[in-house]
Design a protein around this motif. Structure first.
Motif, mmCIF file in Angstrom:
data_model
loop_
_atom_site.group_PDB
_atom_site.id
_atom_site.type_symbol
_atom_site.label_atom_id
_atom_site.label_comp_id
_atom_site.label_asym_id
_atom_site.label_seq_id
_atom_site.Cartn_x
_atom_site.Cartn_y
_atom_site.Cartn_z
ATOM 1 N N GLN A 127 18.127 4.374 -29.969
ATOM 2 C CA GLN A 127 19.400 3.766 -29.606
ATOM 3 C C GLN A 127 20.560 4.540 -30.220
ATOM 4 O OE1 GLN A 127 18.567 -0.243 -31.002
ATOM 5 N NE2 GLN A 127 18.269 -0.948 -28.897
ATOM 6 N N GLY A 128 20.441 4.880 -31.486
ATOM 7 C CA GLY A 128 21.502 5.624 -32.163
ATOM 8 C C GLY A 128 21.742 6.983 -31.542
ATOM 9 N N LEU A 129 20.677 7.670 -31.195
ATOM 10 C CA LEU A 129 20.769 8.997 -30.588
ATOM 11 C C LEU A 129 21.525 8.943 -29.268
ATOM 12 C CD1 LEU A 129 19.741 11.982 -30.791
ATOM 13 C CD2 LEU A 129 17.769 11.230 -29.447
ATOM 14 N N ILE A 130 21.143 8.009 -28.407
ATOM 15 C CA ILE A 130 21.766 7.892 -27.091
ATOM 16 C C ILE A 130 23.202 7.386 -27.209
ATOM 17 C CG2 ILE A 130 21.654 6.737 -24.845
ATOM 18 C CD1 ILE A 130 19.477 8.916 -25.337
ATOM 19 N N GLU A 131 23.411 6.359 -28.010
ATOM 20 C CA GLU A 131 24.761 5.803 -28.163
ATOM 21 C C GLU A 131 25.722 6.812 -28.756
ATOM 22 O OE1 GLU A 131 24.228 2.139 -30.336
ATOM 23 O OE2 GLU A 131 23.133 1.233 -28.664
ATOM 24 N N THR A 132 25.275 7.598 -29.719
ATOM 25 C CA THR A 132 26.140 8.615 -30.307
ATOM 26 C C THR A 132 26.531 9.654 -29.264
ATOM 27 O OG1 THR A 132 25.214 8.328 -32.520
ATOM 28 C CG2 THR A 132 26.294 10.423 -32.079
ATOM 29 N N ALA A 133 25.566 10.111 -28.480
ATOM 30 C CA ALA A 133 25.857 11.116 -27.454
ATOM 31 C C ALA A 133 26.881 10.600 -26.440
ATOM 32 C CB ALA A 133 24.566 11.528 -26.745
ATOM 33 N N VAL A 134 26.659 9.399 -25.938
ATOM 34 C CA VAL A 134 27.581 8.831 -24.942
ATOM 35 C C VAL A 134 28.949 8.563 -25.573
ATOM 36 C CG1 VAL A 134 28.004 6.840 -23.441
ATOM 37 C CG2 VAL A 134 25.736 7.915 -23.495
ATOM 38 N N ASP A 135 28.961 8.024 -26.786
ATOM 39 C CA ASP A 135 30.239 7.755 -27.458
ATOM 40 C C ASP A 135 31.044 9.034 -27.672
ATOM 41 O OD1 ASP A 135 29.628 5.060 -27.550
ATOM 42 O OD2 ASP A 135 29.160 5.037 -29.707
ATOM 43 N N GLU A 136 30.387 10.102 -28.106
ATOM 44 C CA GLU A 136 31.108 11.355 -28.345
ATOM 45 C C GLU A 136 31.602 11.967 -27.038
ATOM 46 O OE1 GLU A 136 32.216 11.600 -31.066
ATOM 47 O OE2 GLU A 136 30.768 11.571 -32.684
ATOM 48 N N CYS A 137 30.790 11.896 -25.997
ATOM 49 C CA CYS A 137 31.241 12.398 -24.693
ATOM 50 C C CYS A 137 32.428 11.586 -24.195
ATOM 51 C CB CYS A 137 30.099 12.379 -23.677
ATOM 52 S SG CYS A 137 28.873 13.681 -23.960
ATOM 53 N N ASP A 138 32.362 10.266 -24.339
ATOM 54 C CA ASP A 138 33.488 9.415 -23.943
ATOM 55 C C ASP A 138 34.738 9.722 -24.766
ATOM 56 O OD1 ASP A 138 32.254 7.974 -21.905
ATOM 57 O OD2 ASP A 138 31.830 6.221 -23.154
ATOM 58 N N ARG A 139 34.542 9.926 -26.053
ATOM 59 C CA ARG A 139 35.682 10.150 -26.950
ATOM 60 C C ARG A 139 36.434 11.427 -26.604
ATOM 61 N NH1 ARG A 139 36.135 10.992 -33.440
ATOM 62 N NH2 ARG A 139 34.294 12.281 -33.177
ATOM 63 N N PHE A 140 35.709 12.477 -26.227
ATOM 64 C CA PHE A 140 36.365 13.769 -26.007
ATOM 65 C C PHE A 140 36.526 14.147 -24.534
ATOM 66 C CE2 PHE A 140 34.743 14.018 -30.374
ATOM 67 C CZ PHE A 140 35.964 14.215 -31.014
ATOM 68 N N TYR A 141 36.009 13.351 -23.630
ATOM 69 C CA TYR A 141 36.153 13.632 -22.201
ATOM 70 C C TYR A 141 37.622 13.842 -21.805
ATOM 71 C CZ TYR A 141 35.450 13.220 -17.155
ATOM 72 O OH TYR A 141 35.424 13.458 -15.804
ATOM 73 N N PRO A 142 38.540 12.963 -22.255
ATOM 74 C CA PRO A 142 39.941 13.184 -21.875
ATOM 75 C C PRO A 142 40.503 14.516 -22.373
ATOM 76 C CG PRO A 142 39.640 10.956 -22.705
ATOM 77 C CD PRO A 142 38.363 11.705 -22.988
ATOM 78 N N ALA A 143 40.101 14.943 -23.545
ATOM 79 C CA ALA A 143 40.610 16.219 -24.080
ATOM 80 C C ALA A 143 40.202 17.375 -23.176
ATOM 81 C CB ALA A 143 40.101 16.448 -25.504
ATOM 82 N N PHE A 144 38.958 17.370 -22.709
ATOM 83 C CA PHE A 144 38.517 18.428 -21.794
ATOM 84 C C PHE A 144 39.308 18.366 -20.492
ATOM 85 C CE2 PHE A 144 34.716 18.157 -24.523
ATOM 86 C CZ PHE A 144 34.628 19.482 -24.895
ATOM 87 N N GLN A 145 39.558 17.165 -19.999
ATOM 88 C CA GLN A 145 40.338 17.028 -18.765
ATOM 89 C C GLN A 145 41.768 17.525 -18.956
ATOM 90 O OE1 GLN A 145 38.923 16.298 -15.815
ATOM 91 N NE2 GLN A 145 37.051 16.316 -17.029
ATOM 92 N N PHE A 146 42.365 17.224 -20.116
ATOM 93 C CA PHE A 146 43.731 17.679 -20.388
ATOM 94 C C PHE A 146 43.817 19.205 -20.396
ATOM 95 C CE2 PHE A 146 44.537 13.552 -22.935
ATOM 96 C CZ PHE A 146 45.023 12.908 -21.809
ATOM 97 N N VAL A 147 42.815 19.867 -20.948
ATOM 98 C CA VAL A 147 42.807 21.340 -20.983
ATOM 99 C C VAL A 147 42.507 21.916 -19.605
ATOM 100 C CG1 VAL A 147 41.475 23.341 -21.808
ATOM 101 C CG2 VAL A 147 42.317 21.654 -23.433
ATOM 102 N N LEU A 148 41.475 21.389 -18.950
ATOM 103 C CA LEU A 148 41.015 21.989 -17.698
ATOM 104 C C LEU A 148 41.883 21.629 -16.496
ATOM 105 C CD1 LEU A 148 37.200 21.489 -18.246
ATOM 106 C CD2 LEU A 148 38.555 23.558 -18.623
ATOM 107 N N TRP A 149 42.441 20.424 -16.481
ATOM 108 C CA TRP A 149 43.216 19.983 -15.318
ATOM 109 C C TRP A 149 44.696 19.788 -15.624
ATOM 110 C CZ3 TRP A 149 40.735 20.564 -10.976
ATOM 111 C CH2 TRP A 149 39.339 20.516 -10.982
ATOM 112 N N GLY A 150 45.022 19.509 -16.875
ATOM 113 C CA GLY A 150 46.412 19.222 -17.229
ATOM 114 C C GLY A 150 47.144 20.394 -17.849
ATOM 115 N N ASP A 151 46.439 21.524 -17.997
ATOM 116 C CA ASP A 151 47.031 22.739 -18.571
ATOM 117 C C ASP A 151 47.647 22.534 -19.955
ATOM 118 O OD1 ASP A 151 46.300 24.497 -16.512
ATOM 119 O OD2 ASP A 151 48.017 23.864 -15.291
ATOM 120 N N LYS A 152 47.093 21.600 -20.733
ATOM 121 C CA LYS A 152 47.553 21.423 -22.106
ATOM 122 C C LYS A 152 46.854 22.428 -23.005
ATOM 123 C CE LYS A 152 48.913 16.595 -22.216
ATOM 124 N NZ LYS A 152 49.075 15.477 -23.125
#
Length: 169
Positions: A127-152
């Motif tokens: 549970q910890g392994l899966i939850e950590t992976a999903v939580d970290e992806c959720d936490r940083f997903y917007p940052a990747f979108q801002f760089v790749l699509w928002g030109d930040k």
């Protein structure tokens, strides 16, 4: 007095890694496929998108490698900014790390879990392994979108993503 649930917990804590993950995915209702005795894949819905999760068991090393792919591709013209963001993001992590695969430019979260000599995965670990992976992806997903699509810039994207995450309830 032990209940049936306790019996499941006890049995589950003695499972091989792929078997344990299959039981967890089944219990959570996540679509999954046991690819082989040493590999399983699943699709898990996160806050921003669904993630392809893949776990590979290396019995010779007693290591379970988890890959979580948020379906983010980095184009050649954004590679430098993405790598700069990866470095900043990875500084924030205690477990696992993000990479961009050289083949195909996919962003991936990777974490290797070293299991004991028995090579068994407990329910809490799974549970910890899966939850950590999903939580970290959720936490940083917007940052990747801002760089790749928002030109930040990487710094601005990370700062914006962290502010957005802090504001979520």
């Amino acid at each position: 007095m032990r209940t049936g649930h306790d019996d499941y917990q006890s049995e589950a804590e003695d499972a091989a890694p792929v078997d344990m993950l299959a039981a967890l995915f089944e219990a959570r209702g996540w679509p999954h496929e046991v690819v082989s005795a040493d590999e399983i894949s699943a699709e898990i819905q996160g806050s921003w998108t669904s993630y392809q999760v893949r776990a590979i068991w290396r019995a010779e090393d007693n290591v379970l490698q988890l890959l979580c792919l948020p379906d983010i591709r980095v184009s050649d013209d954004k590679r430098r900014a993405a790598h700069e963001l990866l470095a900043l993001v990875n500084e924030q992590l205690w477990l696992g790390h993000f990479d961009v695969w050289s083949q195909g430019g996919m962003v991936v979260y990777r974490h290797g879990l070293l299991l004991g000599d028995e090579g068994l995965l407990g329910l809490g670990q799974a549970q910890g392994l899966i939850e950590t992976a999903v939580d970290e992806c959720d936490r940083f997903y917007p940052a990747f979108q801002f760089v790749l699509w928002g030109d930040k810039s990487a710094q601005d994207a990370l700062a914006s993503a962290m502010v957005d995450a802090a504001g979520e309830a």
